[in-house]
Design an enzyme around this catalytic site. Structure first.
Site, mmCIF file in Angstrom:
data_model
loop_
_atom_site.group_PDB
_atom_site.id
_atom_site.type_symbol
_atom_site.label_atom_id
_atom_site.label_comp_id
_atom_site.label_asym_id
_atom_site.label_seq_id
_atom_site.Cartn_x
_atom_site.Cartn_y
_atom_site.Cartn_z
ATOM 1 N N LYS A 351 1.362 -1.642 -0.241
ATOM 2 C CA LYS A 351 -0.130 -0.384 0.271
ATOM 3 C C LYS A 351 0.420 1.555 -0.325
ATOM 4 C CE LYS A 351 0.393 -1.790 3.910
ATOM 5 N NZ LYS A 351 0.018 -2.730 5.127
ATOM 6 N N GLY A 380 -6.537 -7.287 3.689
ATOM 7 C CA GLY A 380 -5.800 -8.171 3.512
ATOM 8 C C GLY A 380 -6.966 -9.467 2.901
ATOM 9 N N GLY A 432 3.364 -11.651 12.605
ATOM 10 C CA GLY A 432 3.224 -11.494 11.267
ATOM 11 C C GLY A 432 2.221 -10.453 10.912
ATOM 12 N N ASP A 446 -0.436 3.560 8.055
ATOM 13 C CA ASP A 446 -0.303 2.132 7.096
ATOM 14 C C ASP A 446 -2.146 2.799 6.555
ATOM 15 O OD1 ASP A 446 -0.153 -0.446 6.075
ATOM 16 O OD2 ASP A 446 -2.058 -0.395 7.583
ATOM 17 N N LYS A 450 -4.498 3.361 3.405
ATOM 18 C CA LYS A 450 -5.053 2.162 2.746
ATOM 19 C C LYS A 450 -6.253 3.336 2.556
ATOM 20 C CE LYS A 450 -3.963 -1.576 5.427
ATOM 21 N NZ LYS A 450 -3.788 -2.648 6.588
ATOM 22 N N GLY A 547 -2.200 -9.999 8.701
ATOM 23 C CA GLY A 547 -1.212 -11.610 8.492
ATOM 24 C C GLY A 547 -0.881 -12.947 7.505
HETATM 25 N N1 LIG Z 1 1.156 -9.052 7.310
HETATM 26 C C1 LIG Z 1 0.286 -8.658 6.342
HETATM 27 O O1 LIG Z 1 -0.150 -8.428 7.014
HETATM 28 C C2 LIG Z 1 0.545 -8.110 5.426
HETATM 29 C C3 LIG Z 1 1.331 -7.612 4.815
HETATM 30 N N2 LIG Z 1 1.217 -6.618 3.531
HETATM 31 C C4 LIG Z 1 1.649 -5.611 2.454
HETATM 32 O O2 LIG Z 1 3.090 -6.684 2.433
HETATM 33 C C5 LIG Z 1 4.292 -6.687 1.869
HETATM 34 C C6 LIG Z 1 5.170 -7.958 2.691
HETATM 35 O O3 LIG Z 1 4.999 -7.653 3.946
HETATM 36 P P1 LIG Z 1 4.975 -9.160 4.656
HETATM 37 O O4 LIG Z 1 5.098 -9.936 3.893
HETATM 38 O O5 LIG Z 1 4.592 -9.010 6.117
HETATM 39 O O6 LIG Z 1 7.295 -8.391 4.916
HETATM 40 P P2 LIG Z 1 7.816 -9.099 5.914
HETATM 41 O O7 LIG Z 1 8.535 -8.082 5.898
HETATM 42 O O8 LIG Z 1 8.165 -10.092 5.920
HETATM 43 O O9 LIG Z 1 8.790 -9.775 3.961
HETATM 44 C C7 LIG Z 1 9.538 -8.840 3.107
HETATM 45 C C8 LIG Z 1 10.342 -9.945 2.485
HETATM 46 O O10 LIG Z 1 11.215 -8.973 1.031
HETATM 47 C C9 LIG Z 1 12.298 -9.446 1.426
HETATM 48 N N3 LIG Z 1 13.089 -7.818 0.874
HETATM 49 C C10 LIG Z 1 12.679 -6.942 1.070
HETATM 50 N N4 LIG Z 1 13.567 -5.729 0.350
HETATM 51 C C11 LIG Z 1 14.082 -6.717 -0.844
HETATM 52 C C12 LIG Z 1 14.960 -6.392 -1.513
HETATM 53 N N5 LIG Z 1 14.888 -5.075 -2.705
HETATM 54 N N6 LIG Z 1 15.053 -7.638 -2.208
HETATM 55 C C13 LIG Z 1 14.256 -9.256 -2.312
HETATM 56 N N7 LIG Z 1 13.896 -9.173 -0.734
HETATM 57 C C14 LIG Z 1 13.550 -8.131 0.168
HETATM 58 C C15 LIG Z 1 12.354 -9.035 3.130
HETATM 59 O O11 LIG Z 1 14.019 -9.625 3.695
HETATM 60 C C16 LIG Z 1 11.483 -9.984 3.905
HETATM 61 O O12 LIG Z 1 11.667 -11.212 3.862
HETATM 62 C C17 LIG Z 1 4.537 -5.305 2.560
HETATM 63 O O13 LIG Z 1 3.946 -4.217 1.302
HETATM 64 C C18 LIG Z 1 3.209 -5.132 3.529
HETATM 65 O O14 LIG Z 1 2.455 -3.742 3.490
HETATM 66 C C19 LIG Z 1 -0.419 -6.576 2.773
HETATM 67 C C20 LIG Z 1 -1.499 -6.505 4.463
HETATM 68 C C21 LIG Z 1 -0.451 -7.824 4.847
HETATM 69 N N1 LIG Z 2 0.133 -4.252 8.939
HETATM 70 C C1 LIG Z 2 -1.490 -4.063 8.268
HETATM 71 C C2 LIG Z 2 -0.402 -4.907 6.979
HETATM 72 C C3 LIG Z 2 -2.182 -5.341 6.566
HETATM 73 O O1 LIG Z 2 -2.171 -4.384 5.874
HETATM 74 C C4 LIG Z 2 -2.035 -4.160 9.120
HETATM 75 O O2 LIG Z 2 -2.248 -4.332 10.783
HETATM 76 O O3 LIG Z 2 -2.804 -3.966 9.281
#
Ligand SMILES: NC(=O)C1=CN([C@@H]2O[C@H](COP(=O)(O)OP(=O)(O)OC[C@H]3O[C@@H](n4cnc5c(N)ncnc54)[C@H](O)[C@@H]3O)[C@@H](O)[C@H]2O)C=CC1
Ligand SMILES: N[C@@H](CC=O)C(=O)O
Length: 580
Positions: A351, A380, A432, A446, A450, A547
């Protein structure tokens, strides 16, 4: 998707051939989620897993050679009841609001032979009320007799349950099988020749050639009520419609190649997406995973050979879709631009990226004839952007308001139950839910990102983050939550926007909501969105907003949509080639 969206309600039936074991539940969840995200009211009918019914029969016969029907019916019904419960858990993991019903609650009344009964009634009022709350899951094959006793509908009776419910509800009905439609003969049993698939077949033809594929009682019921339904395999892009006919053979198409995916990032969400894509190898092929942390990728089963350090080189390899799950603005923005210019579809959950650069990236995708999909960026598993797009298509929207950040909602609940601030934040990170930098959750950024995306979908405006007045939850403590509760109020971080004479205004701030407010009881990582149109009734939607698995579900649905669209294009090209 098989036109579920054109119908207010759809009945999806998953039989034992597609739910062979617990491992198949996530695939059923993908189908259910896509129909729900498309705005359909979804009723799911399930059979016992795999050969569970046969196993129960053998178990019964070991105890009693000629079992009494009451005991046998009660025993066999446990097969379907088990699947209902397991699927309920799988839907919960994916963040989809679910209502589980047993045959008595659904008012599924039967008449006749206790082990081979006819369905005669269902409590439609109850079903419609439950459908307002979420996806309804109930067992096929089982009903209740005149005196409330457990009855069975005969082998294959889940087909009957599904067709019966759909006919009574005026819903679309799809029976998922392990074949992609009705053939002139069972493709698994034919040792020579090539059976042909019907695009359309009459009930009579289905009864004549269908063998074991559809329960004859279900077919008789459908024929008597002139009710059409569909036989399909999960993720089908082809199927057979059983109805008034006339019979028509399908034009066979070249089997679709798996969609090739370059995955950027393998953290909380990327790890979930990778593991599902690996399980769907016939539909998708991961050509590489760009990571910063090898160990994290290896821990979710990414093979050494797929791990790469250079995301640009990965994007440049032949592939169909780039899935960006790294988060943050850079290098995500540069990489997504590169992917779009190279005519790769892009799916992202980022986002921050879409709030800051969405306008530019959407235009770039259109220029290059590819899709930029970002459903997971808001809510999500909550299909927020889709619901807003549908509402806007139906008429002007007045306002949107929602609990759009799972982490802060979770933390508020933890503080209320006695956890310290630090513990609550740590728990959100461990689960997570939190962003890589959790201050973005806590200070309202955040949620503000959104609301930028939602305002674009609702009003066609491109708000900048700076225009959004925002306050997070950092000044709130357990004492304030307790005081609010004593006054019958809940503190929730609410993001909202509305159209005014001066344009669109948006804000994020904690609010003390009375218990009766539709957002007040949003619990844990749930997200809710209230859409108020200029005319007509407001709409409230809910689902898990953070999550690994809820977000994975949403990313997967974008990928299935891209796969579907790609196959429509390639089959149209095949038809055009034939005509030429
Ligand atoms: N965790 C959640 O509940 C939600 C997350 N999101 C979005 O999803 C995306 C990912 O979030 P998460 O998985 O929670 O984050 P995370 O931090 O767990 O995963 C991101 C991964 O990308 C890797 N990474 C970062 N820069 C990199 C690069 N230059 N090259 C290769 N790998 C790289 C990191 O090492 C990490 O493993 C974000 O944009 C977040 O805002 C959206 C909805 C829900
Ligand atoms: N960090 C965000 C993940 C989903 O977008 C949240 O807690 O809502």
């Amino acid at each position: 998707m098989i036109e579920a969206e054109k119908h207010h309600a759809v009945v999806l039936k998953f039989g034992s051939s597609v739910l062979r074991s617990e491992d198949d539940l996530p695939s059923a969840v993908h189908e259910i989620y896509r129909a729900w995200r498309d705005g359909a009211q979804v009723i799911v009918v399930v059979s016992a897993l795999g050969d569970a019914t046969d196993q129960l029969l053998r178990r019964a016969s070991r105890i009693c050679e000629q079992p009494e029907p009451a005991a046998l019916a009660a025993l066999l019904a446990t097969g379907e009841a088990t699947t209902v419960a397991l699927l309920g858990l799988a839907l919960d993991r994916a963040g989809i609001p679910t209502r589980i019903l047993d045959p008595a609650q659904a008012g599924l009344r039967t008449r006749g032979d206790r082990l081979d009964a006819e369905l005669v009634a269902v409590d439609l009022e109850r079903l419609r009320a439950e459908l307002q709350q979420g996806v309804v899951v109930l067992p096929g094959f089982v009903g209740r007799g005149e005196h409330g006793e457990t009855t069975l509908l005969g082998r294959g009776g889940s087909d009957f349950t599904a067709v019966f419910l759909a006919q009574r509800l005026g819903a679309r009905c799809i029976l998922f099988k392990n074949v992609d439609g009705l053939y002139t003969a069972d493709p698994a049993a034919v040792s020579w020749g090539q059976p042909r698939r019907f695009a359309r077949a009459t009930w009579e033809t289905a009864k004549r050639v269908g063998g074991g594929i559809i329960q004859p009682k279900a077919l008789d019921f459908a024929a008597a009520h002139r009710f059409s339904f569909i036989i399909a395999a999960p993720w089908a892009t082809v199927w057979t419609e059983i109805g008034a006919g006339p019979d028509e053979y399908a034009t066979e198409r070249t089997p679709a190649m798996p969609v090739r995916i370059a995955l950027l990032g393998c953290g909380t969400v990327g790890g979930g997406v990778y593991s599902r894509l690996a399980a769907l190898a016939g539909q998708f092929e991961v050509i590489g995973v760009s990571v910063r942390n090898r160990e994290r990728a290896l821990s979710v089963g990414v093979p050494e050979g797929l791990i790469v350090q250079d995301p640009e080189a990965l994007i440049d390899k032949p592939c169909d879709v780039v899935v960006e799950l790294m988060g943050g603005l850079e290098p995500a923005a540069t990489l997504v631009e590169r992917a779009l210019r190279a005519r790769r579809h892009v799916v992202t959950a980022n986002k921050a990226l879409i709030a800051a650069k969405g306008e530019h990236l959407i235009a770039l995708a259109a220029e290059n004839g590819v899709r930029l999909a970002y459903s997971a960026a808001v809510g999500g598993a909550l299909p927020a952007l889709e619901a807003v797009a549908r509402a806007r298509a139906a008429g002007p929207i007045r306002s949107l308001s929602g609990v759009l950040n799972g982490t802060t909602n979770f933390i508020l609940d933890q503080l209320a139950s006695g956890m310290s601030w630090d513990e609550a934040v740590r728990a959100a990170q461990e689960e997570g839910y939190a962003e890589a930098d959790p201050s973005l959750d806590l200070d309202g950024t955040d949620a503000a990102q959104k609301i930028v995306l939602l305002a674009r979908a609702a009003f066609g405006v491109n708000l900048s983050l700076d225009e959004i007045e925002r306050e997070g939850i950092t000044r709130i403590d357990a004492a304030e939550i307790a005081r609010a509760r004593a006054e019958g109020k809940m503190i929730r971080l609410v993001a909202s926007c509305e159209r005014t004479a001066d344009g669109v205004n948006a804000r994020v701030r904690p609010q003390h909501l009375p218990q009766s407010h539709p957002l007040a009881s949003t619990a844990g990582i749930e997200n809710r969105l209230l859409i108020e149109p200029e005319a007509g009734a407001p709409l409230l939607i809910a689902g898990k907003g953070a999550g690994r698995w809820p977000t994975t579900e949403s990313v997967l649905a974008d990928l299935f949509d891209i796969r579907w669209a790609a196959q429509q294009v390639s089959s149209n090209e095949e038809v055009e080639e034939c005509i030429a």
